[in-house]
Design a protein around this motif. Structure first.
Motif, mmCIF file in Angstrom:
data_model
loop_
_atom_site.group_PDB
_atom_site.id
_atom_site.type_symbol
_atom_site.label_atom_id
_atom_site.label_comp_id
_atom_site.label_asym_id
_atom_site.label_seq_id
_atom_site.Cartn_x
_atom_site.Cartn_y
_atom_site.Cartn_z
ATOM 1 N N UNK A 345 48.373 -9.885 45.357
ATOM 2 C CA UNK A 345 47.830 -9.490 44.055
ATOM 3 C C UNK A 345 46.313 -9.663 43.955
ATOM 4 N N UNK A 346 45.712 -10.392 44.872
ATOM 5 C CA UNK A 346 44.264 -10.622 44.813
ATOM 6 C C UNK A 346 43.523 -9.510 45.555
ATOM 7 N N UNK A 347 42.666 -8.793 44.825
ATOM 8 C CA UNK A 347 41.866 -7.734 45.435
ATOM 9 C C UNK A 347 40.649 -8.372 46.106
ATOM 10 N N UNK A 348 40.379 -7.994 47.340
ATOM 11 C CA UNK A 348 39.298 -8.617 48.097
ATOM 12 C C UNK A 348 37.926 -8.240 47.535
ATOM 13 N N UNK A 350 33.836 -7.682 48.144
ATOM 14 C CA UNK A 350 33.162 -7.078 49.304
ATOM 15 C C UNK A 350 32.974 -8.056 50.453
ATOM 16 N N UNK A 351 32.615 -9.309 50.149
ATOM 17 C CA UNK A 351 32.459 -10.304 51.218
ATOM 18 C C UNK A 351 33.786 -10.517 51.943
ATOM 19 N N UNK A 352 34.854 -10.726 51.196
ATOM 20 C CA UNK A 352 36.156 -10.977 51.804
ATOM 21 C C UNK A 352 36.617 -9.776 52.631
ATOM 22 N N UNK A 353 36.421 -8.581 52.097
ATOM 23 C CA UNK A 353 36.847 -7.388 52.818
ATOM 24 C C UNK A 353 36.048 -7.212 54.112
ATOM 25 N N UNK A 354 34.741 -7.409 54.038
ATOM 26 C CA UNK A 354 33.899 -7.243 55.228
ATOM 27 C C UNK A 354 34.283 -8.232 56.319
ATOM 28 N N UNK A 355 34.430 -9.493 55.947
ATOM 29 C CA UNK A 355 34.771 -10.514 56.942
ATOM 30 C C UNK A 355 36.146 -10.252 57.527
ATOM 31 N N UNK A 356 37.118 -9.924 56.701
ATOM 32 C CA UNK A 356 38.467 -9.672 57.226
ATOM 33 C C UNK A 356 38.487 -8.424 58.104
ATOM 34 N N UNK A 357 37.675 -7.424 57.758
ATOM 35 C CA UNK A 357 37.614 -6.215 58.593
ATOM 36 C C UNK A 357 37.003 -6.529 59.953
ATOM 37 N N UNK A 358 35.919 -7.242 59.962
ATOM 38 C CA UNK A 358 35.273 -7.595 61.229
ATOM 39 C C UNK A 358 36.191 -8.455 62.088
ATOM 40 N N UNK A 454 43.222 2.012 58.384
ATOM 41 C CA UNK A 454 43.874 0.706 58.361
ATOM 42 C C UNK A 454 43.097 -0.290 57.500
ATOM 43 N N UNK A 455 41.775 -0.352 57.675
ATOM 44 C CA UNK A 455 41.017 -1.386 56.966
ATOM 45 C C UNK A 455 40.609 -0.989 55.551
ATOM 46 N N UNK A 456 40.926 0.250 55.146
ATOM 47 C CA UNK A 456 40.763 0.594 53.739
ATOM 48 C C UNK A 456 42.111 0.833 53.064
ATOM 49 N N UNK A 457 43.187 0.519 53.769
ATOM 50 C CA UNK A 457 44.532 0.706 53.195
ATOM 51 C C UNK A 457 44.762 -0.277 52.059
ATOM 52 N N UNK A 458 45.664 0.038 51.127
ATOM 53 C CA UNK A 458 45.984 -0.893 50.047
ATOM 54 C C UNK A 458 46.447 -2.256 50.580
ATOM 55 N N UNK A 459 47.188 -2.260 51.687
ATOM 56 C CA UNK A 459 47.617 -3.527 52.276
ATOM 57 C C UNK A 459 46.428 -4.404 52.644
ATOM 58 N N UNK A 460 45.421 -3.774 53.255
ATOM 59 C CA UNK A 460 44.295 -4.542 53.758
ATOM 60 C C UNK A 460 43.326 -4.926 52.637
ATOM 61 N N UNK A 461 43.286 -4.132 51.586
ATOM 62 C CA UNK A 461 42.333 -4.392 50.497
ATOM 63 C C UNK A 461 42.728 -5.601 49.659
#
Length: 463
Positions: A345-348, A350-358, A454-461
């Motif tokens: 339920x927590x939307x990432x 920008x910092x969280x998304x960038x780090x998790x993507x990398x 994959x890294x912009x999918x709802x699962x990953x976000x």
């Protein structure tokens, strides 16, 4: 709704951690894995090996400023402007290097849960690197005031934060002086027109943001009294012209302190000098209101934008019973049933998304990557929130359509030169990957497009 397989592993890696890496071994016991990090946390990770202390940074800044002033002729406006520009550029270079070290630490840390807590507390005690002095000290602030105290007592972190030069500069505390201070008397006696006065910024933000929370039983008069108690809390060795080689850092300046006792939230503080504000901070750190404020923020960060009351109550009780011992609070957090709901339920941010993507894409070094501009583009520049309240921790602040478009653009950039099969990567970095995401990634026209999807999918976000 059926619970997806490997849900607890996904939660541990992504909700509590910073995102799974392809080479991670999913923890067999997710809760034990998180608890184990408490005893393996490094306050000074290798990623920061080249970082200077705030004292060294401030000393170099003072020297650079003196050299640039000497090079600029007094009557040459262009030379002065060029000197100021050169000093700002050097500060920006240091800022970008600090951001790169922070990202490198996030990518390589063996204790991602603790690293996430560093960022949580750094945002709670937010400074903004807009002022030149804060630009150069923001990274050191996180290393010196936050990292060493993440596994300590909240009161100790509070004291370290409020005494750090970055916070004192950010909230304009450096020259705050009481109206009846020795400095004010001397200025009046000499007929000097220099403005002497109290600044309430630090006092207000300590009460409103750092401890008690908004509208929790204190008045404007309490803020003013606390500001008077804080008068004299300043720094040495950064701006003063007559301090020679004095070490940059916290310094209590008695001539700026407002004499006499102060009454704050119904309690009188007779202590003298620096100890007066310390006594107030002790009481604020020990308040039930502070425990509730911090418990709510922790529950919001790890559970939901609107966290359940029972979870908040459990964290508040742990804070109060342990007298602010943070590891005790973390253990209760890990044990909360609400923290392990399978729905992400927590939307990432920008910092969280960038780090998790990398991390998910296997990146371990950012030597040639412009990470600071990338985070600027995504809308969350490091250490640059728009207010002392820090960055928001709710989806509404980050899920706007234009923000998602920027994530798509960054995703395409990050995956441009990678040779990875997203179909094999998906279940490794998303142990609970949905059928829809797996299908979309599998249908992609190319591996690169599949990685970006994959890294912009709802699962990953979400986490």
């Amino acid at each position: 709704m059926a619970i997806p397989p490997n849900a607890d592993q996904a939660i541990a890696l992504n909700r509590f951690g910073l995102g799974a890496r392809a080479d991670d071994t999913a923890p067999a016991d997710p809760r034990a894995w998180l608890l184990g990090q408490i005893s393996h946390y490094e306050t000074a990770p290798a990623a920061f090996a080249s970082a200077d202390t705030s004292a060294a940074i401030a000393s170099q800044y003072r020297e650079d400023r003196a050299d640039l002033k000497a090079d600029a002729k007094d009557d040459d406006a262009d030379a002065k402007a060029a000197a100021r520009k050169a000093l700002r550029q050097k500060g920006q270079e240091l800022y970008r290097a600090e951001v790169a070290m922070r990202v490198a630490s996030a990518l390589t840390t063996p204790t991602p849960f603790l690293e996430r807590l560093v960022y949580f507390w750094s945002n709670h005690f937010a400074v903004s690197a807009d002022k030149p002095q804060v630009t150069i000290l923001a990274g050191a602030f996180e290393r010196e005031a936050i990292r060493p105290h993440v596994l300590g007592r909240f009161e100790d972190m509070l004291m370290a934060v409020e005494r750090h030069p970055a916070m004192l500069f950010f909230l304009d505390q450096v020259r705050s002086a009481g109206p009846n201070s020795k400095l004010a008397e001397r200025v009046e006696r000499n007929g000097n027109k220099r403005k002497i006065g109290i600044n309430e910024n630090l006092a207000r933000e300590i009460m409103e943001l750092h401890t008690l929370g908004v509208r929790t039983g204190y008045s404007q008069a309490d803020v003013t009294q606390f500001a008077l108690a804080l008068s004299g809390w300043s720094i040495g060795g950064l701006n003063a012209k007559t301090e020679g080689d004095e070490t940059a850092g916290f310094k209590f300046r008695p001539p700026l302190h407002e004499p006499g006792q102060k009454t704050i939230i119904g309690k009188t503080y007779p202590q003298q000098g620096e100890g007066q504000a310390r006594a107030v901070l002790h009481d604020l750190a020990s308040s039930d209101a502070t425990a509730l404020h911090l418990a709510t923020k922790l529950a919001r960060h790890f559970i939901a934008d609107d966290p359940p009351a029972e979870a908040v109550s459990a964290l508040q009780a742990a804070f109060i019973s342990s007298r602010g011992d943070l590891p005790t609070v973390y253990r209760v957090l890990i044990d909360l049933k609400a923290a392990w709901t399978p729905q992400s339920v927590k939307f990432k941010t920008p910092w969280e998304w960038t780090i998790s993507a990398l991390r998910g894409l296997g990146v371990t070094t950012v030597a040639d990557m412009p990470v600071a501009p990338m985070l600027n583009q995504l809308g969350q520049p490091v250490w640059r929130p728009r207010s002392p309240a820090g960055y928001d921790d709710i989806a509404a602040s980050w899920a706007a359509p234009d923000a998602l478009v920027r994530r798509v653009e960054i995703a395409q950039r990050l995956t441009r030169k990678l040779d990875l099969d997203p179909r094999q990567l998906a279940p490794r970095i998303l142990p609970a990957v949905s059928t829809m995401t797996a299908t979309e990634v599998g249908r992609a026209e190319s591996l690169r497009t599949g990685l970006a999807l994959l890294i912009v999918s709802p699962d990953f976000q979400r986490r």
